[in-house]
Design an enzyme around this catalytic site. Sequence first.
Site, PDB file in Angstrom:
ATOM      1  N   TYR A   1      -7.138  -8.900  11.357  1.00  0.00           N
ATOM      2  CA  TYR A   1      -5.866  -8.625  12.023  1.00  0.00           C
ATOM      3  C   TYR A   1      -5.927  -9.149  13.453  1.00  0.00           C
ATOM      4  O   TYR A   1      -6.986  -9.070  14.100  1.00  0.00           O
ATOM      5  CB  TYR A   1      -5.612  -7.112  12.069  1.00  0.00           C
ATOM      6  CG  TYR A   1      -5.256  -6.514  10.723  1.00  0.00           C
ATOM      7  CD1 TYR A   1      -3.967  -6.608  10.223  1.00  0.00           C
ATOM      8  CD2 TYR A   1      -6.212  -5.838   9.955  1.00  0.00           C
ATOM      9  CE1 TYR A   1      -3.627  -6.056   8.991  1.00  0.00           C
ATOM     10  CE2 TYR A   1      -5.883  -5.287   8.726  1.00  0.00           C
ATOM     11  CZ  TYR A   1      -4.590  -5.396   8.250  1.00  0.00           C
ATOM     12  OH  TYR A   1      -4.257  -4.853   7.035  1.00  0.00           O
TER      13      TYR A   1
ATOM     14  N   ASN B   1     -12.308  -1.204  -1.218  1.00  0.00           N
ATOM     15  CA  ASN B   1     -11.653  -1.795  -0.038  1.00  0.00           C
ATOM     16  C   ASN B   1     -12.368  -1.310   1.220  1.00  0.00           C
ATOM     17  O   ASN B   1     -12.644  -0.113   1.373  1.00  0.00           O
ATOM     18  CB  ASN B   1     -10.191  -1.341   0.027  1.00  0.00           C
ATOM     19  CG  ASN B   1      -9.543  -1.664   1.373  1.00  0.00           C
ATOM     20  OD1 ASN B   1      -9.217  -2.821   1.652  1.00  0.00           O
ATOM     21  ND2 ASN B   1      -9.368  -0.654   2.224  1.00  0.00           N
ATOM     22  N   GLU B   2     -12.672  -2.200   2.095  1.00  0.00           N
ATOM     23  CA  GLU B   2     -13.306  -1.858   3.378  1.00  0.00           C
ATOM     24  C   GLU B   2     -14.362  -0.753   3.185  1.00  0.00           C
ATOM     25  O   GLU B   2     -14.327   0.291   3.838  1.00  0.00           O
ATOM     26  CB  GLU B   2     -12.254  -1.460   4.426  1.00  0.00           C
ATOM     27  CG  GLU B   2     -11.330  -2.613   4.758  1.00  0.00           C
ATOM     28  CD  GLU B   2     -10.453  -2.418   6.010  1.00  0.00           C
ATOM     29  OE1 GLU B   2     -10.445  -1.325   6.589  1.00  0.00           O
ATOM     30  OE2 GLU B   2      -9.784  -3.398   6.405  1.00  0.00           O
TER      31      GLU B   2
ATOM     32  N   GLU C   1       0.841  -1.199   0.000  1.00  0.00           N
ATOM     33  CA  GLU C   1       0.000   0.000   0.000  1.00  0.00           C
ATOM     34  C   GLU C   1       0.878   1.251   0.000  1.00  0.00           C
ATOM     35  O   GLU C   1       2.014   1.234   0.480  1.00  0.00           O
ATOM     36  CB  GLU C   1      -0.890  -0.021   1.260  1.00  0.00           C
ATOM     37  CG  GLU C   1      -1.786   1.213   1.389  1.00  0.00           C
ATOM     38  CD  GLU C   1      -2.937   1.025   2.379  1.00  0.00           C
ATOM     39  OE1 GLU C   1      -2.964   0.013   3.108  1.00  0.00           O
ATOM     40  OE2 GLU C   1      -3.816   1.911   2.415  1.00  0.00           O
TER      41      GLU C   1
ATOM     42  N   GLU D   1      -6.145  -9.128   3.587  1.00  0.00           N
ATOM     43  CA  GLU D   1      -5.360  -8.454   4.631  1.00  0.00           C
ATOM     44  C   GLU D   1      -5.389  -9.330   5.876  1.00  0.00           C
ATOM     45  O   GLU D   1      -6.474  -9.635   6.396  1.00  0.00           O
ATOM     46  CB  GLU D   1      -5.917  -7.063   4.961  1.00  0.00           C
ATOM     47  CG  GLU D   1      -5.670  -6.056   3.856  1.00  0.00           C
ATOM     48  CD  GLU D   1      -6.106  -4.630   4.208  1.00  0.00           C
ATOM     49  OE1 GLU D   1      -6.072  -4.252   5.394  1.00  0.00           O
ATOM     50  OE2 GLU D   1      -6.479  -3.905   3.267  1.00  0.00           O
TER      51      GLU D   1
ATOM     52  N   GLN E   1       1.896  -6.094   5.763  1.00  0.00           N
ATOM     53  CA  GLN E   1       2.112  -5.802   4.355  1.00  0.00           C
ATOM     54  C   GLN E   1       3.534  -6.254   3.965  1.00  0.00           C
ATOM     55  O   GLN E   1       4.250  -6.750   4.808  1.00  0.00           O
ATOM     56  CB  GLN E   1       1.910  -4.315   4.083  1.00  0.00           C
ATOM     57  CG  GLN E   1       0.506  -3.853   4.422  1.00  0.00           C
ATOM     58  CD  GLN E   1       0.188  -2.464   3.870  1.00  0.00           C
ATOM     59  OE1 GLN E   1       0.979  -1.841   3.175  1.00  0.00           O
ATOM     60  NE2 GLN E   1      -1.012  -1.965   4.230  1.00  0.00           N
TER      61      GLN E   1
END
Length: 520
Positions: free
Chosen positions: A267, A198-199, A51, A323, A372
């Site tokens: 996460y 995204n999200e 990113e 992710e 990442q």
Amino acid sequence: MKSSCVFLSILFSLTAFQVNAQEKDQVNQLVIITNHPGPVISKDIYGHFSEHLGNCIYGGLWVGTDSKIPNTNGIRNDVLFALREIKVPNLRWPGGCFADTYHWKDGIGPKEKRASIINTNWGGVTEDNSFGTHEFMKLTELLGCDAYINGNVGSGSVREMSDWVEYLTSDAVSPMTKLRKENGRDEPWKVKYFAIGNENWGCGGNMTAEFYASTMKQYSTFLGDYSGNQLYRVACGPSDYNFAWTETLMKDAGTRQMFQGLSIHYYSVVDGWDFKGSATKFTEREWFETMRLNLEMDKIIKGHSAIMDRYDPQKSKGLVVDEWGNWFNVEPGTNPGFLFQQNSMRDAITAAIHLNVFNQHADRVKAANLAQMVNVLQSVILTKDDKIVLTPTYHVFRMFRVHQEARLLNLDLRCEDYVFGDKKIPAISASASVDKDGKVHISLANLNPNKQITVTCPLIGDSFKKITGEILTADEMNSYNSFENPENVKPVIFNRFTLKDGILRIIMPSKSVVVLELTK
Ligand code: AHR
């Protein structure tokens, strides 16, 4: 199908019984059926994410063609070389939250004419757009990996996204292909994955699931498959346990060809978002809690898969875990918006647990991307000026690359618990596969930081003549590789195993990751 399951379960119980009669330490038993391969483990499960965030792109991957740091077309050579070793299958770009602020035309054409913008999500720094579409596609070419591009739904338009796909992949005559040619690229590129936002339940527009489902269908309708390129469209899925989002999307658009993959993000955040703990200075409680949260990935995948199964029993749509990883406090003294964290033996176990879980769900999980790649969150590489460090997570990706495109093997794991306080988790994580040459690979992790564990492993189906192994372990739970001591944690040859009468015994040191290769 049913009868073969019954057969396998009888086989498991018989084997357990026989082994019980022969062996003393029965608690840790991993039965592997080597001659009944299951689904192919998509190589894309081993994907990465880059990113425009902190020093992932700028400084980490891209130094520019004028840099003193040796580079190829502006991409640093040391990082390229290291990434080729782990066989990166696909790379996601440009975000993350950045994706829904990104206007791709800012990042094409002569560098001096490119717009400088504010990176509103990540530290408010100036983004000069010197790394754009052409640079990213060059990076994927140099890595030999597929492109995974994340389009902008939140602040973009249908036309903008549709034009980007045309610019990238069409060889027809059109304003977009003309523009690409003017920018020095005649041939279209191939793009494998394309995400529609995204999200979008959060930084990507704060949409409801219903609103996003309609919006996604509208965008998807205008994403063309040009010149033989076939996009794998990834719809924005939920994070964590938000099963309602998956239900809505599958119900509204799941049975039509609007998307081929559904993303999920997860996460592991110890103690909540306000204080996530240090990446290197942590207690055993935080170690345990990290492992416990890592193992939740299995439940999360099962939960979303069960919903998908109702609408898509053929499993034609994939889950794309684009992710995942550990998210700790930033290193003291670094920009809080840059998400720079060290990476220790704890992260290595985290990587092993996740990759084993993804392997086990090879029938539904078709791609995944560690968050990442460089200098951000659970990176595989850290850079500081002209220096680089390969993290413990990097080594796990290198050791596990043998599973890419291999076929999953059925296994039955019964193991002791790792107990901490009043909580417990299984102490061992494992998966196994057979590759196209018939070699079997078994990957294991011992989650207990205090105890060596012997795993007894009856191999059902084939006999093996040769076994080799590699291990990653460390003196301390928080051992890590620094710029001063970059090889503190690295894999070495592993030979603490025996094979007798088809039963493999593996002595796993505390806090270790082991990969074995079995040749017939
Ligand atoms: O990886 C960092 C951020 O985490 C991403 O930009 C976003 O998608 C997620 O919330």
